[in-house]
Design a protein around this motif. Structure first.
Motif, PDB file in Angstrom:
ATOM      1  N   UNK A 191     159.420 -17.339  32.353  1.00 60.50           N
ATOM      2  CA  UNK A 191     157.984 -17.533  32.147  1.00 60.50           C
ATOM      3  C   UNK A 191     157.769 -18.903  31.525  1.00 60.50           C
ATOM      4  N   UNK A 192     156.508 -19.266  31.371  1.00 63.71           N
ATOM      5  CA  UNK A 192     156.186 -20.543  30.730  1.00 63.71           C
ATOM      6  C   UNK A 192     156.805 -20.606  29.336  1.00 63.71           C
ATOM      7  N   UNK A 193     156.794 -19.491  28.628  1.00 62.71           N
ATOM      8  CA  UNK A 193     157.359 -19.471  27.267  1.00 62.71           C
ATOM      9  C   UNK A 193     158.876 -19.658  27.286  1.00 62.71           C
ATOM     10  N   UNK A 194     159.573 -18.953  28.171  1.00 68.89           N
ATOM     11  CA  UNK A 194     161.030 -19.051  28.181  1.00 68.89           C
ATOM     12  C   UNK A 194     161.510 -20.368  28.778  1.00 68.89           C
ATOM     13  N   UNK A 195     160.677 -21.010  29.592  1.00 64.39           N
ATOM     14  CA  UNK A 195     161.059 -22.304  30.154  1.00 64.39           C
ATOM     15  C   UNK A 195     161.117 -23.405  29.095  1.00 64.39           C
ATOM     16  N   UNK A 196     160.559 -23.156  27.935  1.00 67.63           N
ATOM     17  CA  UNK A 196     160.605 -24.151  26.853  1.00 67.63           C
ATOM     18  C   UNK A 196     162.003 -24.282  26.260  1.00 67.63           C
ATOM     19  N   UNK A 197     162.881 -23.351  26.565  1.00 65.59           N
ATOM     20  CA  UNK A 197     164.239 -23.344  26.031  1.00 65.59           C
ATOM     21  C   UNK A 197     165.014 -24.560  26.533  1.00 65.59           C
ATOM     22  N   UNK A 198     165.614 -25.339  25.626  1.00 71.35           N
ATOM     23  CA  UNK A 198     166.449 -26.455  26.089  1.00 71.35           C
ATOM     24  C   UNK A 198     167.675 -25.922  26.829  1.00 71.35           C
ATOM     25  N   UNK A 199     168.041 -26.591  27.889  1.00 77.61           N
ATOM     26  CA  UNK A 199     169.233 -26.187  28.626  1.00 77.61           C
ATOM     27  C   UNK A 199     170.454 -26.856  28.022  1.00 77.61           C
ATOM     28  N   UNK A 200     171.395 -26.048  27.643  1.00 77.29           N
ATOM     29  CA  UNK A 200     172.716 -26.494  27.220  1.00 77.29           C
ATOM     30  C   UNK A 200     173.689 -25.912  28.240  1.00 77.29           C
ATOM     31  N   UNK A 201     174.930 -26.362  28.267  1.00 76.26           N
ATOM     32  CA  UNK A 201     175.858 -25.808  29.253  1.00 76.26           C
ATOM     33  C   UNK A 201     175.901 -24.281  29.164  1.00 76.26           C
ATOM     34  N   UNK A 202     176.042 -23.628  30.315  1.00 75.43           N
ATOM     35  CA  UNK A 202     176.091 -22.166  30.318  1.00 75.43           C
ATOM     36  C   UNK A 202     177.344 -21.662  29.618  1.00 75.43           C
ATOM     37  N   UNK A 203     177.321 -20.387  29.219  1.00 78.74           N
ATOM     38  CA  UNK A 203     178.507 -19.835  28.571  1.00 78.74           C
ATOM     39  C   UNK A 203     179.706 -19.860  29.529  1.00 78.74           C
ATOM     40  N   UNK A 204     180.879 -19.995  28.962  1.00 78.53           N
ATOM     41  CA  UNK A 204     182.100 -20.011  29.795  1.00 78.53           C
ATOM     42  C   UNK A 204     182.216 -18.694  30.533  1.00 78.53           C
ATOM     43  N   UNK A 205     182.640 -18.801  31.775  1.00 80.12           N
ATOM     44  CA  UNK A 205     182.779 -17.583  32.585  1.00 80.12           C
ATOM     45  C   UNK A 205     184.116 -16.950  32.356  1.00 80.12           C
TER      46      UNK A 205
END
Length: 146
Positions: free
Chosen positions: A132-146
């Motif tokens: 959503x618009x609210x959750x899109x405010x989250x800065x993207x950092x590398x995803x968790x290790x798989x």
């Protein structure tokens, strides 16, 4: 083949999207999820369908890049998941400029779903809250290790 639970979720989500592009929730990402914004598996599934019809020709069946750049891998993550940019920038780029031959031609829900799909293919985990618009405010950092 979809199981009944997934089919019901898709129907419910589709009905919400048909009523003006509503998302299932507008809360922020759950506590502890520092890698990316919250999105649901249902959104990523819908996003895959949109991707297949509107994006795959340029970005490839596996998001590997063909005529357009790759949407997975280190180069993509270095550009978008460096912790300096919110997911909203990625979403805005997709929503305003894609597909290249018909920019801004999809619905807001379709653009959120495609964004969720791209995030999922980069290793970001699905959660129980919709993108959503609210959750899109989250800065993207590398995803968790798989």
């Amino acid at each position: 083949m979809l199981n009944r639970k997934t089919a019901r979720q898709l129907i419910r989500f589709g009905a919400g999207a048909a009523l003006g592009g509503l998302t299932l929730a507008v809360a922020t990402a759950p506590a502890g999820n520092t890698a990316g914004p919250s999105f649901t598996r249902v959104q990523a599934t819908f996003g895959q369908q949109v991707y297949t019809t509107s994006c795959q020709g340029c970005h490839g069946a596996n998001l590997q890049g063909v005529r357009g750049p790759a949407l997975v891998g280190q180069a993509f993550l270095s550009e978008w998941a460096n912790g300096k940019r919110p997911a909203a920038e990625l979403h805005a780029y997709i929503a305003e400029k894609m597909p290249r031959n018909k920019p801004a031609s999809l619905t807001p829900a379709q653009y959120r779903n495609v964004t969720a799909y791209v995030l999922s293919k980069n290793g970001y985990p699905a959660g129980n809250r919709s993108l959503s618009a609210a959750t899109l405010k989250t800065p993207l950092v590398p995803p968790p290790a798989r």
